[in-house]
Structure formats: structure tokens, C-alpha cells
Design an enzyme around this catalytic site. Structure first.
Site, PDB file in Angstrom:
ATOM      1  N   GLU A   1      -5.278   3.217   8.429  1.00  0.00           N
ATOM      2  CA  GLU A   1      -6.651   2.722   8.589  1.00  0.00           C
ATOM      3  C   GLU A   1      -6.696   1.198   8.689  1.00  0.00           C
ATOM      4  O   GLU A   1      -7.663   0.633   9.202  1.00  0.00           O
ATOM      5  CB  GLU A   1      -7.515   3.211   7.408  1.00  0.00           C
ATOM      6  CG  GLU A   1      -9.010   2.981   7.622  1.00  0.00           C
ATOM      7  CD  GLU A   1      -9.880   3.496   6.476  1.00  0.00           C
ATOM      8  OE1 GLU A   1      -9.362   4.213   5.596  1.00  0.00           O
ATOM      9  OE2 GLU A   1     -11.080   3.184   6.474  1.00  0.00           O
TER      10      GLU A   1
ATOM     11  N   ARG B   1     -14.109   7.824  14.735  1.00  0.00           N
ATOM     12  CA  ARG B   1     -12.958   8.675  14.475  1.00  0.00           C
ATOM     13  C   ARG B   1     -13.400  10.126  14.312  1.00  0.00           C
ATOM     14  O   ARG B   1     -14.420  10.395  13.684  1.00  0.00           O
ATOM     15  CB  ARG B   1     -12.250   8.221  13.190  1.00  0.00           C
ATOM     16  CG  ARG B   1     -11.069   9.083  12.811  1.00  0.00           C
ATOM     17  CD  ARG B   1     -10.333   8.553  11.603  1.00  0.00           C
ATOM     18  NE  ARG B   1     -11.114   8.570  10.380  1.00  0.00           N
ATOM     19  CZ  ARG B   1     -11.399   9.664   9.673  1.00  0.00           C
ATOM     20  NH1 ARG B   1     -10.982  10.842  10.090  1.00  0.00           N
ATOM     21  NH2 ARG B   1     -12.105   9.577   8.566  1.00  0.00           N
TER      22      ARG B   1
ATOM     23  N   ARG C   1     -19.125  12.790  13.933  1.00  0.00           N
ATOM     24  CA  ARG C   1     -19.796  12.241  12.762  1.00  0.00           C
ATOM     25  C   ARG C   1     -20.910  11.256  13.099  1.00  0.00           C
ATOM     26  O   ARG C   1     -21.976  11.282  12.492  1.00  0.00           O
ATOM     27  CB  ARG C   1     -18.762  11.549  11.880  1.00  0.00           C
ATOM     28  CG  ARG C   1     -17.818  12.553  11.291  1.00  0.00           C
ATOM     29  CD  ARG C   1     -16.685  11.918  10.541  1.00  0.00           C
ATOM     30  NE  ARG C   1     -15.891  12.982   9.919  1.00  0.00           N
ATOM     31  CZ  ARG C   1     -14.793  12.767   9.208  1.00  0.00           C
ATOM     32  NH1 ARG C   1     -14.343  11.539   9.034  1.00  0.00           N
ATOM     33  NH2 ARG C   1     -14.136  13.767   8.669  1.00  0.00           N
TER      34      ARG C   1
ATOM     35  N   LEU D   1      -5.798  11.387   8.514  1.00  0.00           N
ATOM     36  CA  LEU D   1      -4.545  11.813   7.897  1.00  0.00           C
ATOM     37  C   LEU D   1      -3.474  11.877   8.966  1.00  0.00           C
ATOM     38  O   LEU D   1      -2.326  11.477   8.771  1.00  0.00           O
ATOM     39  CB  LEU D   1      -4.721  13.168   7.218  1.00  0.00           C
ATOM     40  CG  LEU D   1      -5.835  13.242   6.167  1.00  0.00           C
ATOM     41  CD1 LEU D   1      -5.810  14.586   5.459  1.00  0.00           C
ATOM     42  CD2 LEU D   1      -5.700  12.140   5.152  1.00  0.00           C
TER      43      LEU D   1
ATOM     44  N   SER E   1     -16.869  17.329   2.336  1.00  0.00           N
ATOM     45  CA  SER E   1     -16.009  17.422   3.523  1.00  0.00           C
ATOM     46  C   SER E   1     -16.701  17.936   4.778  1.00  0.00           C
ATOM     47  O   SER E   1     -17.533  18.833   4.734  1.00  0.00           O
ATOM     48  CB  SER E   1     -14.842  18.353   3.221  1.00  0.00           C
ATOM     49  OG  SER E   1     -14.184  18.695   4.417  1.00  0.00           O
TER      50      SER E   1
ATOM     51  N   GLY F   1       0.835  -1.205   0.000  1.00  0.00           N
ATOM     52  CA  GLY F   1       0.000   0.000   0.000  1.00  0.00           C
ATOM     53  C   GLY F   1       0.865   1.247   0.000  1.00  0.00           C
ATOM     54  O   GLY F   1       1.903   1.286   0.658  1.00  0.00           O
TER      55      GLY F   1
ATOM     56  N   HIS G   1     -17.883   5.593   5.245  1.00  0.00           N
ATOM     57  CA  HIS G   1     -16.724   6.417   4.917  1.00  0.00           C
ATOM     58  C   HIS G   1     -15.400   5.834   5.399  1.00  0.00           C
ATOM     59  O   HIS G   1     -14.377   5.955   4.744  1.00  0.00           O
ATOM     60  CB  HIS G   1     -16.937   7.795   5.540  1.00  0.00           C
ATOM     61  CG  HIS G   1     -15.827   8.763   5.291  1.00  0.00           C
ATOM     62  ND1 HIS G   1     -15.417   9.080   4.013  1.00  0.00           N
ATOM     63  CD2 HIS G   1     -15.033   9.469   6.125  1.00  0.00           C
ATOM     64  CE1 HIS G   1     -14.416   9.958   4.088  1.00  0.00           C
ATOM     65  NE2 HIS G   1     -14.157  10.188   5.345  1.00  0.00           N
TER      66      HIS G   1
END
Lengths: 662, 251
Positions: free
Chosen positions: A450, A460, A334, A466, A288, A44, A426
Site C-alpha cells: 500500500e 482498488r 467500492r 492482499l 467486509s 514494516g 479505508h
């Protein structure tokens, strides 16, 4: 508490503030001449993979990086929009390492490991420094300093950003660093390669089997250590904001070879995505979270209101997040925002043709920015039109690419009418269980970013993915890998004609032959869509015992049918995207079953895991700390057979409490 | 599975691998909805081909939101299709009419060999990056980020250049297959920032050398690259790179 001796988190001694500093200074080192003969495979090339590969190569290790895309720069980190968190306190608003640590633990609904999260907060500042040194063009103020904005679940401004393309800029920074090492001959790139299995010898991970996706050839690669930086598995839901190729295969293969899977059911459903428009849809697009800085979320106060958003007067609008959560308003985490949207839509207040959407409205802030701008530019008594025009320019600079993206997909102009948004899958907080060194339960096999379960608990916070990917790659693994590799300096490269490699390759070959030989009647996508629908309906935003139980048996049926009736066209010895998908979907089907089993066993609601049976009268998640304050680490015991182990979570620095954003 | 009521004729480039010769094949795309993206229309066609026991069309794609740079179709003579400022995955079928015939080819350039059908090999871009597209700073050496003050205009210009997604549309659009827009975007981004200025000369010389070795053509200032760039990367970057290159060559 039932546990496994393999489940040793190896958290260093000492106070929370000193654990990492002390550990970093005492962890085993590998001397430079030995590093040259130690080989590391990185699977990755996203933020975690590229940053780890570049940093390890800079230190002197021999590094190989493989990725299924055609270039390392395509990894899905590229699509992250809003920003990256760091406890810099540049805004003088009271931020600190402790506050970022606290916000992350609380945001994760008290289901993350304290020591890991504190380390993440400690190294966050260095990430920004590193990226700026590489030439990452973050947004800046007129004075030349870095700019910040707010994200959900916090009351400070600690998010650094580059318009709505922060992931792109950070990944290109890491990619540049990686390409620099490629140019120096320290890293070998294997483009369009997929990891098909890990190879263990005498209980340690010693390499991988990979498939060259262009020629179809299977390859054996030896490594003293293997790093899986392969991202999340949201595509188990078929529709998600993940890229089409994002998959679980690498970590699932590792799981089947002995790596425990941590908290598989913790899924993040992001509140602000463009709603599904039809059954042809192949993926969903995120808008976003940074938009919630300036956008206000609302639905009509009347049920089944079919008027256009702009025609509904102020007093007939229900700004339900501001109403329910006055302290955090539109910036609740979220999971909370997503459930609240679902609640309104389920109750009949949704908007748009499907009624499964809510408004995200920028009108108020456009006007506010316009007034500020007019005053900055010394425009006295500006007209309403002038104000709106100036305000739109500000909005455009902050979110231009997102607004364009929205317009392109929906055909509506968000500068003129409110956006319609709905939650979508997501991110997955679950992943391979890792210890403090980021090592899985297979010695020598690591999981970063992740792909691991480690830092976000059950939910999260925005702009933290990031941060974690880069923390793991730039600042954690370069130290912690020494703890293992220092003991491996006497291990010579193992020739890949070794029996273990041959056996692993033969197993992969068997599976390919089997998939190609079924010649059934249904496409891979057919099975993927069916799996996705079950997962979304029964293991999505709301879950309950009855639904999960039936989901498990339905998924088992899909698995059986897949292996009897899937049709993979073409040839195995060529570029064959359908065969790639078939491998991935076969693994998603197995994972889906485990996710449902994990969700079923967790008789509580926490973060992204919401069990209908466990909620307060006001519809808030009801945790059960007495019985579930642990990481569920699942061991693979054969097809559809998983054994649960538990890592107890101890909170010594943060008082565990009900999570309130009211 | 019925989605919509558009019917289209596709003439698609089929090529088994980089060694064999390719040809156009005709496919019918039926029941297409105007809300589908161009790639979703290809999904529908491929699903139908698989159901008929035929081989689907190979094409590159990944994020499907216009940022990864993986999708790469040359549609009716234009990279990423008829609309400006978007990638193929962001192109929607409402940009076409019922009954249209659409010709779809891969990027064509000696430096981008065809892998299969519409998928090409763009690793030449990676090699150009490896020759100089970076700031030589190892992990862990950075000072506090706000110790480097950068004028907002410079930061904004650097960001605009850095927005390049490396898709290769500029090369596909250019009659000479020049990669100048791609290379100049990275050269400009780093030349505009104090962090990148230190090795600016070596960078531009090395990247241009690698670009030439990969077999990309020369720039003759036609401007097709800028017109077709999905991210609006400006020709000013090429001008800036030429200045950088000239001054680096003279000193």
C-alpha cells in the site's frame, strides 16, 4: 507533457503477456556469495514487508526488519477480512489473467499502469500456491478443494478466503516464513522501532535513522537497499479503518528526501463500515465487502422513516444499488457503492439515530441458504423456523467473526436485524511513485504494498490489497531488486559514522528537541482530530474547488499552531507514545496539504476522487482522459511547496472507456 | 468535552520501566459514555491527564478491532476484562456500571517483562515461533494449490487453531504463566495439515524447548487459558500437542 527525467517507469519491451516473463529471465542476477554481503533494510512487517524480507533472506541477502509494533504479526494487514484475489479459474466461470487484469484496470477507473497490473494478475495464482504450501488454512469445499467467493467489480468468483480473517491467516503465513529466517540467523528483527529518516549518500539511499521506541535512542542503520513496506496513510482523516499506529511517516520522510509522491489524493472510502456513534470514537470498523455477496443494501422508500428495519415491508424498501446498477447490483466497486450511500443519506433516506447509515440485510439470503441446507440434509417440508435456523448456521460459518464484531460494537444482533453501515476511509491508492522495479525516484529506495501508488489506479477492487502486498513481496521484488544490487556488489558496508548519517541523525534529534520543548496547551490528538475533520469534510467522498482551497489554508494554519502549541508530555528518552504520535501527526498535517493540492489540480472525477463539479446528470463520475490520463507525481520543494510531474498513462491493450456497472 | 454520564475510579499499575518498581495509582474517569470502548475510556483519561500537565498512562493497542493482539490489559483480575471471547479493545463501557472501581494491571509473567505501565514485552512468543512455528518451504517452490486436497474438517480445525492472535491472555490467565495454549495452537494447526506433517516432530520438540527456555511455567490443566482466550482456542490443542510431543520424544 511536462515531466522529469527521474520519472522513467522502466517498463520492459514486448507484448503485455511477455513483458514480465522476458524481463524476469533477463534481469541482472547477484551470485550467492555476493548476496551474503549485501544488506537490505525492510521497514514494516505486514504482508509486503514480511513476504519480501522472508524471500530475500531465503535468497541469501542479509536482512533487517523494523516495525513499530511489538511483533511482526501485529502489522495492520492482520485486520484484512474478506479475501485475496487470484486468477485461478477454479470455479470454471471464465476467469483468466486477462480478465483479472481488465477488471483491475477498469476498477481503477483507467488510472493505473497497464504493465504493472498485468504482472500482478500473472503472479496472483502463485500467491495462493505459496500460501497453501505454508499451511495457510483457506476455506475449503467438502471435496477438499479450495473455496471461492465474489467481490465487488467482478462477475467471477476468484476470491480465496479464510472466514472473515483472511489477512490474519496470510500475514501469519508470511510471519512464519519470516520467523523461520530469523531462527536461521538470516533476518534481524528490530521490534518497537520507528523509521525517522532515510539517509542518502551521493544520490543513493544508503540507510535509515530509526528510533528505539522503548529507550528513545536514535540508531543508524546502513543498507545497500531500503524497502518501505509501511502501508497506507488513511489515518490522515483521523477516523479510518486503519490501526491506531498506521502512519505516513516513513514514506513522507522519503518524500522530503527526494522520492516523488504519486496520486496522493486517491483515497478509498469503503462502503460498509460501522457508522460513527459519537465524538469519543477513536477508529472505525470495517464490515467486509464479502458481506455484499449475501447482504442486500437498502434504505426506506420514504424519507425520514423511523420504523425499525424489520418493520418496513418489502415493497417500501429501495434496493438502490440493484436499482441503479442492475448488472453488478450490490457488487459494484467500492467508490460507486460509497457515493450511492452518501447520496441516499444526503437526500434524507438514511436510517438509524444519526440518519447517516443504510441497511445491509441478510434476511433473504439466510432463507435461501436455509432451503439449500434443508434439501442437502434431506429434510422434507422444513418449517420456516427450521429454514431460518439452518440458514443462520451457514451465515455464521461464512461471517461469524464479523457478526460478533458488529454485535460487540453496536449492541445489536445482525442475525436478527439488518446491519447499519456507512462509508469510511479505508485505503489509500496513492503512495510513493515507483517504477516497474518498485524503486522510487531515489535509487536504492523501494516502496512495496500500500505504500506505493502502483497497481490500483484511482480505486482498488476488494481483495486486491492482499494480492498486491504479497505479489510485491514474494514474486516481484526478489527479481527486480537484482537489477540494482547487481551494480552494488563492489559497495562495501558504509560505516554509520559517515557524515551523512551524522547529519540525518542530528536533524531527527533537533525535531525531537523541538517537539518536546514546545510545552504548549493542546494534545496531539486535538490537532489530529481537527485535521481529520477538514480532510473528511473537504477532501473526502465529495470534493470541490472552493472546499479544497479553504482546506489548504486551514491546514496551513493548523501546522503553524501545532508547532507553537502542541503539548508532548514525558521524556524523549523513554517509552513515550505521545511523542510517537506527535511525529506522525506533524507529518499527516504536511501530507494533508499535498492531498488537497493534488485533489484540487485534478479537474475531473475518477474512482475514489470525486469532484462535485465533474459528474454526469445521473451523478456518475466524469473522467477527463484528454487532460488527466496521467499519474501525478509530486516533488517536494520545501515546506508546503510541491512541484507536479506527470507520467503519461498509455492504454495499448485495454480500450479506455467510460466505466459502467449498469 | 462531555461524552456521557458514567463516573469511574481506576486503579492503574504505573511502572516507569522494567527496572523500577511499580505501584497502583488512582485516577478518576469522568463523563464516560457506555458506547465507548475500554481503550477509548483510557483515551479520555489520558487526554485529561495531558491537559492537566500530567503524564498519561502507557498501554499497548493498535487495530482496535480485536485481531492484532496488541492490547493486553488485566482488568479486575481477568485478561481482557469481564466478558468472554473478546479483546480489551472490544470491551465496551456498557459492561460496567456508573460508580464502579476498576483495577487495571499489565500481563504478569516472568517471560513478559513490563516495558512501561501496562505495556509488556512479548517477544518471547516471536522466539518460540522462530524455533519451529513454520513449514520449511521457500518462496517459489509451491505446486498448484488444489493439488493438495484437505478434508474440510481438518481445514476447519486447523483454521480454528490458527485463529490465535498471540495476545498472551492465556499466559496472563494461568497461575503458572504457562504458554501451552499459544504453542499448542500453532503446533496443532500445522500438525493437522499435510503440508505441516513432514516436520511435525522437530517442530513440537523445538517449540516446547524454546517455550521452557523463555521461562514460561508448566501446564497443570486448570483450563483458565481456554476460558480467557479472546479467540476461543480450545484445550484440545494442548491435548493434541501433548500427543505430538510424546510420540516425537519416543521415536
Amino acid at each position: 507533457m511536462a515531466s522529469s527525467p527521474k520519472l522513467n517507469a522502466k517498463i520492459p519491451e514486448g507484448t503485455i503477456e511477455n513483458k514480465w516473463t522476458k524481463y524476469r529471465s533477463t534481469v541482472h542476477l547477484v551470485n550467492p556469495s555476493n548476496k551474503r554481503s549485501l544488506e537490505v533494510i525492510v521497514v514494516g512487517s505486514g504482508l509486503a514487508g514480511a513476504s519480501a524480507a522472508a524471500s530475500l533472506a531465503e535468497m541469501g541477502y542479509k536482512v533487517k526488519v523494523l516495525y513499530f509494533q511489538d511483533s511482526p504479526r501485529r502489522a495492520h494487514s492482520i485486520a484484512a477480512q474478506g479475501g485475496v484475489n487470484a486468477a485461478k479459474n477454479y470455479q470454471n466461470d471464465g476467469d483468466s489473467v486477462y480478465r483479472l487484469f481488465y477488471d483491475t484496470i477498469k476498477g481503477g477507473d483507467y488510472r493505473a499502469r497497464e504493465a504493472n497490473v498485468h504482472r500482478l494478475a500473472e503472479v496472483s495464482g502463485a500467491i495462493i500456491d505459496q500460501c497453501v504450501a505454508q499451511g495457510v488454512p483457506f476455506a475449503r469445499e467438502y471435496g477438499g478443494t479450495l473455496s471461492n467467493r465474489s467481490f465487488g467489480g467482478t462477475q467471477v468468483q476468484r476470491t480465496f478466503y479464510a472466514a472473515g480473517q483472511t489477512g490474519q491467516q496470510l500475514l501469519l503465513g508470511a510471519y512464519s516464513a519470516l520467523q523461520r529466517q530469523v531462527g536461521m540467523g538470516a533476518v534481524q528483527l528490530l521490534a518497537r522501532h520507528e523509521m525517522m529518516d532515510v539517509v542518502n549518500i551521493d544520490g543513493k539511499c544508503r540507510g535509515i535513522i530509526a528510533r528505539d521506541l522503548v529507550t528513545g535512542k536514535l540508531e543508524r542503520h546502513f543498507g545497500h537497499a531500503v524497502l518501505l513496506c509501511t502501508g497506507g496513510y488513511g489515518n490522515v482523516f483521523y477516523l479510518s479503518t486503519n490501526a491506531m499506529g498506521s502512519n505516513v511517516t516513513a514514506i513522507w520522510k522519503a518524500h522530503k528526501k527526494g522520492a516523488f509522491f504519486g496520486n496522493p489524493c486517491y483515497t478509498q472510502i469503503h462502503p460498509t463500515c460501522i457508522p460513527v456513534s459519537g465524538d469519543h470514537q477513536s477508529k472505525l470498523t470495517l464490515m467486509s465487502e464479502s458481506l455484499r455477496n449475501d447482504g442486500r443494501i437498502w434504505v426506506p422508500k420514504k424519507q425520514n422513516d423511523t420504523r425499525k428495519g424489520t418493520d418496513i415491508p418489502e415493497e417500501e424498501r429501495d434496493y438502490y444499488l440493484e436499482r441503479r446498477y442492475p448488472a453488478f447490483g450490490n457488487l459494484v466497486p467500492r467508490d460507486v457503492a460509497s457515493r450511492a450511500a452518501k447520496e441516499r443519506c444526503d437526500a434524507g433516506y438514511g436510517v438509524g439515530s444519526s440518519k447517516m447509515a443504510v441497511f445491509l440485510d441478510f434476511a433473504a439470503n439466510t432463507e435461501r441458504y436455509g432451503k439449500i441446507e434443508a434439501s442437502k440434509q434431506n429434510i422434507h417440508n422444513p418449517s420456516k423456523e427450521q429454514i431460518i435456523k439452518l440458514g443462520k448456521d451457514v451465515i455464521k460459518e461464512k461471517y461469524g467473526n464479523l457478526f460478533d464484531m458488529y454485535k460487540q460494537i453496536t449492541g445489536e444482533d445482525p442475525y436478527e436485524v439488518p446491519m447499519r453501515i456507512y462509508p469510511a476511509v479505508h485505503y489509500t491508492m496513492g503512495g510513493l511513485w515507483v517504477d516497474y522495479n518498485l524503486m522510487t525516484t531515489i535509487p536504492g529506495l523501494y516502496a512495496l504494498g500500500e505504500a506505493n501508488f502502483s497497481d490500483h489506479g484511482a480505486n482498488r477492487l476488494g481483495a486486491s490489497a492482499l494480492m498486491q502486498g504479497l505479489a510485491d513481496g514474494y514474486f516481484v521484488i526478489p527479481y527486480t531488486i537484482g537489477d540494482y544490487l547487481a551494480e552494488e556488489i563492489r559497495t562495501k558496508s558504509i560505516p554509520t559514522d559517515n557524515d551523512a548519517f551524522a547529519k540525518a541523525e542530528a536533524e531527527v534529534q533537533d525535531r525531537i528537541t523541538k517537539l518536546m520543548g514546545i510545552r504548549g496547551t493542546k494534545s496531539v490528538d486535538h490537532f489530529h482530530k481537527r485535521l481529520g475533520k477538514i480532510m473528511w469534510d473537504k477532501c473526502g467522498m465529495g470534493r470541490n474547488k472552493e472546499g479544497l482551497t479553504s482546506a489548504i489554508s486551514e491546514i496551513q494554519k493548523i501546522r503553524e499552531e501545532f508547532w507553537k502549541d502542541v503539548r508532548v508530555p514525558g521524556d524523549a528518552n523513554e517509552f513515550n507514545p505521545e511523542l510517537e504520535k506527535a511525529h506522525r501527526v506533524a507529518d499527516f498535517i504536511e501530507l494533508g496539504e499535498l492531498m488537497c493540492k493534488d485533489a484540487l489540480h485534478r479537474d475531473e472525477s475518477c474512482g475514489g476522487h470525486f469532484r462535485d463539479e465533474y459528474q454526469t446528470l445521473e451523478g456518475e463520475a466524469m473522467r477527463d482522459d484528454e487532460n488527466f490520463a496521467y499519474v501525478a507525481a509530486w516533488e517536494f520543494k520545501g515546506e508546503g511547496n510541491f512541484e507536479l510531474h506527470k507520467e503519461e498513462l498509455k492504454y495499448e491493450n485495454i480500450k479506455i472507456a467510460a466505466r459502467s456497472y449498469k | 468535552m462531555s461524552h456521557g454520564n458514567m463516573n469511574l475510579t481506576l486503579k492503574v499499575w504505573k511502572q516507569k520501566n522494567k527496572n523500577e518498581k511499580g505501584r497502583f495509582e488512582t485516577y478518576m474517569a469522568k463523563g464516560i459514555s457506555p458506547d465507548m470502548s475500554f481503550l477509548e475510556m483510557f483515551d479520555v483519561v489520558n487526554e485529561q491527564l495531558i491537559n492537566e500537565g500530567k503524564e498519561p498512562i502507557a498501554f499497548d493497542h493498535d487495530c482496535r478491532e480485536g485481531i492484532c493482539g496488541m492490547c493486553s490489559m488485566y482488568i479486575n483480575g481477568r485478561p481482557h476484562g469481564p466478558k468472554e471471547g473478546i479483546t480489551t479493545c472490544q470491551l465496551h463501557m456498557r459492561s460496567f456500571k456508573d460508580g464502579d472501581t476498576i483495577v487495571v494491571e499489565p500481563w504478569r509473567s516472568a517471560a513478559f517483562p513490563v516495558i512501561k505501565d501496562l505495556a509488556v514485552d512479548r517477544s518471547s512468543f516471536d522466539r518460540i515461533m522462530a524455533s519451529g512455528g513454520f513449514v520449511s518451504v521457500n518462496t517459489g517452490n509451491a505446486k498448484d494449490a488444489n493439488n493438495i486436497l484437505i478434508p474440510k474438517d481438518d481445514a476447519d480445525d486447523a483454521f480454528n487453531a490458527a485463529a490465535c492472535i498471540g495476545c498472551g491472555a492465556c499466559v496472563a490467565a494461568c497461575k503458572n504463566s504457562s504458554a501451552m495454549l499459544f504453542v499448542s495452537a500453532k503446533v496443532s494447526q500445522l500438525a493437522l495439515l499435510p503440508q505441516g506433517k513432514i516436520e511435525a516432530k522437530a517442530r513440537v520438540l523445538n517449540m516446547v524447548k524454546q517455550m521452557d527456555e523463555e521461562g514460561f511455567g508448566n501446564c497443570t490443566n486448570t483450563g483458565a487459558c481456554e476460558a480467557e482466550c479472546p479467540k476461543g482456542i480450545s484445550l484440545e490443542n494442548i491435548a493434541r500437542m501433548n500427543r505430538e510431543y510424546l510420540s516425537a520424544s519416543l521415536t
